[in-house]
Design an enzyme around this catalytic site. Structure first.
Site, mmCIF file in Angstrom:
data_model
loop_
_atom_site.group_PDB
_atom_site.id
_atom_site.type_symbol
_atom_site.label_atom_id
_atom_site.label_comp_id
_atom_site.label_asym_id
_atom_site.label_seq_id
_atom_site.Cartn_x
_atom_site.Cartn_y
_atom_site.Cartn_z
ATOM 1 N N ARG A 55 0.885 -1.223 0.296
ATOM 2 C CA ARG A 55 -0.198 -0.212 -0.222
ATOM 3 C C ARG A 55 1.397 1.256 0.272
ATOM 4 O O ARG A 55 1.779 1.202 0.811
ATOM 5 C CB ARG A 55 -1.033 0.479 1.326
ATOM 6 C CG ARG A 55 -1.880 -0.886 0.945
ATOM 7 C CD ARG A 55 -2.952 -1.110 0.481
ATOM 8 N NE ARG A 55 -4.281 -2.108 0.536
ATOM 9 C CZ ARG A 55 -4.983 -2.429 -0.478
ATOM 10 N NH1 ARG A 55 -5.205 -0.910 -1.341
ATOM 11 N NH2 ARG A 55 -5.925 -3.174 -1.066
ATOM 12 N N GLU B 54 -4.705 7.813 -7.261
ATOM 13 C CA GLU B 54 -4.362 6.776 -7.786
ATOM 14 C C GLU B 54 -5.858 7.668 -8.950
ATOM 15 O O GLU B 54 -6.727 7.054 -8.623
ATOM 16 C CB GLU B 54 -4.664 5.288 -8.075
ATOM 17 C CG GLU B 54 -2.938 4.900 -6.816
ATOM 18 C CD GLU B 54 -2.703 3.643 -6.916
ATOM 19 O OE1 GLU B 54 -4.103 2.875 -7.167
ATOM 20 O OE2 GLU B 54 -2.099 3.121 -5.846
ATOM 21 N N HIS C 53 -0.460 0.045 -10.324
ATOM 22 C CA HIS C 53 -1.246 -0.644 -8.957
ATOM 23 C C HIS C 53 -1.535 -1.655 -10.455
ATOM 24 O O HIS C 53 -2.535 -2.360 -10.198
ATOM 25 C CB HIS C 53 -2.410 -0.164 -8.946
ATOM 26 C CG HIS C 53 -2.831 -0.308 -7.277
ATOM 27 N ND1 HIS C 53 -3.231 0.058 -6.670
ATOM 28 C CD2 HIS C 53 -2.304 -1.924 -7.133
ATOM 29 C CE1 HIS C 53 -3.853 -0.156 -6.077
ATOM 30 N NE2 HIS C 53 -2.995 -1.891 -5.886
#
Length: 331
Positions: free
Chosen positions: A258, A287, A306
Site C-alpha cells: 500500500r 491513483e 498498480h
C-alpha cells in the site's frame, strides 16, 4: 444452501463456475451472475472508487440481485457489498471476498446483521512477489528507463547510477514485514545470492533470514528496502524522511504494497535530493497519477500503474482457493 457469485471482467463467469465446482459437489446450489462493464478500465474506475471511498460509493444494477432473496452465501471480487445489497439479501449468512482485503464490504452493516465476512488471503501472493523481484531488477539495472529511451530512438547509457550499476548478488535486501508475499520474495532473491534481513514485530525469528531489532537498523543496512507490511493506523507513513536520511546513498526502495506505508512527499524529496539512488513503485496516494505528479519528472524511479497482483493465474485460482476456505469454515 444457496450461493450467489458475482463475476466480472477479471474473474469471468467461466472462471467462477470452474473455481466453485467444489461447492456444488458439497450440495451447495451456486448461481453465477456477471457485473457487466463496457471495458476493464470502467471496472477499474468503479473498483478505485470503492477502495478510496468505501462500499457505499458504487451502486450495483438492480437486476444483479433480482430474485436472489434466498441467497445465504454471497461471493464477490470487486462488486461492492453495501447497505443496499444487504437489504436485498435477507437470508445472507456469509460474504466471501476473492481478495486479500475486504474493502468492498460495508463491514459495520454486515456485522450488525451477524453476517460473517471472509477474504481470500494469499490469492495473489505469488503474483506480487514475482513482480517485486522484477521491480528491483528494473530499477537497479535501468531496464525500464533504457527501454523508454530506445522507444524515443535514444541510445541512452547514462543513468543516476551509471558509475556504479550494481549486481543483486551479494547485496543485503531488507524486508519490512515477513508475511506470505515477503517470504516468497525472500525465497526468490536467495537464488540471486542475496542476504535477507527483515523487520516484523509479529515474527519472533526465522531459521533462514536474519531478524533485526528496529526499522532504523534495517534501512541503514539494506541495499534494497522492500515493503510488505499491511496498512494500518500504526503503519501509515511507516517510512518517512527520518528513514531516508539513514539509508545508503546507493540504496533503492521498492513498494508493491500500500502507498500509505511511505510518506510520499518525503520520498519525492529524498529522490530529488539524491539522498537515495532510486525507487520502484506500483502504488500511489493518488491513483491514477495526476498529470502534474512529481513522479513523472523524476529520472530515478520505476513506476507502474498498480498491477503487481494482476495475473490471470491469480484471478483464475481465487474462486478455487476461496472454496477451500469456505468449506473448511462450514465443516
Amino acid at each position: 444452501m444457496k450461493c450467489l457469485a458475482i463475476a466480472d471482467l477479471f474473474i469471468n463467469t467461466a472462471m467462477m463456475n470452474a473455481g466453485l465446482k467444489a461447492l456444488r459437489e458439497q450440495g451447495i446450489e451456486v448461481e453465477v451472475r456477471e457485473w457487466s462493464h463496457a471495458s476493464i478500465e470502467k471496472l477499474q474506475e468503479d473498483n478505485l472508487l470503492v477502495e478510496q471511498q468505501g462500499a457505499e460509493a458504487v451502486t450495483l444494477p438492480e437486476t444483479l440481485l433480482q430474485g436472489a432473496e434466498e441467497t445465504e452465501i454471497l461471493i464477490t471480487q470487486f462488486a461492492p457489498v453495501n447497505v443496499a445489497v444487504l437489504a436485498r439479501l435477507p437470508k445472507l449468512k456469509v460474504v466471501g471476498v476473492l481478495r486479500g482485503g475486504v474493502e468492498n464490504v460495508n463491514q459495520q452493516a454486515a456485522e450488525a446483521r451477524g453476517i460473517e465476512v471472509l477474504n481470500t488471503p494469499g490469492r495473489n501472493a505469488r503474483s506480487v512477489a514475482e513482480f517485486t523481484v522484477g521491480m528491483i531488477l528494473a530499477e537497479m539495472r535501468n531496464i525500464a528507463r533504457s527501454h523508454d529511451a530506445l522507444r524515443e530512438k535514444l541510445w541512452r547509457r547514462n543513468s543516476p547510477n551509471d558509475r556504479a550499476i550494481p549486481e543483486l548478488g551479494g547485496k543485503i535486501v531488507g524486508l519490512v514485514g515477513l508475511g506470505h508475499i515477503a517470504q516468497l520474495v525472500a525465497g526468490f532473491l536467495t537464488g540471486f545470492g542475496t542476504k535477507i534481513i527483515f523487520y516484523d514485530k509479529y515474527v519472533a525469528e526465522h531459521n533462514r533470514y536474519e531478524k533485526v531489532n528496529s526499522l532504523d537498523e534495517l534501512v541503514a543496512r539494506a541495499d534494497v528496502v522492500s515493503l510488505h507490511a499491511r496498512l494500518t493506523p500504526e503503519t501509515e507513513n511507516l517510512i518517512n524522511a527520518h528513514h531516508f536520511a539513514l539509508m545508503k546513498p546507493g540504496a533503492i526502495i521498492v513498494n508493491t504494497a500500500r502507498s500509505g506505508l511511505i510518506h510520499e512527499a518525503d520520498l519525492i524529496a529524498a529522490l530529488k535530493a539524491r539522498k537515495i539512488m532510486g525507487a520502484a513503485l506500483d502504488t500511489f496516494d493518488d491513483e491514477p497519477l495526476p498529470d502534474d505528479s512529481d513522479f513523472y519528472a523524476l529520472d530515478n524511479v520505476t513506476i507502474t500503474p498498480h498491477i503487481a497482483g494482476s495475473t490471470v493465474d491469480a484471478f483464475s485460482n481465487s474462486p478455487k482457493l476461496f472454496s477451500e476456505i469456505l468449506l473448511k469454515k462450514l465443516r
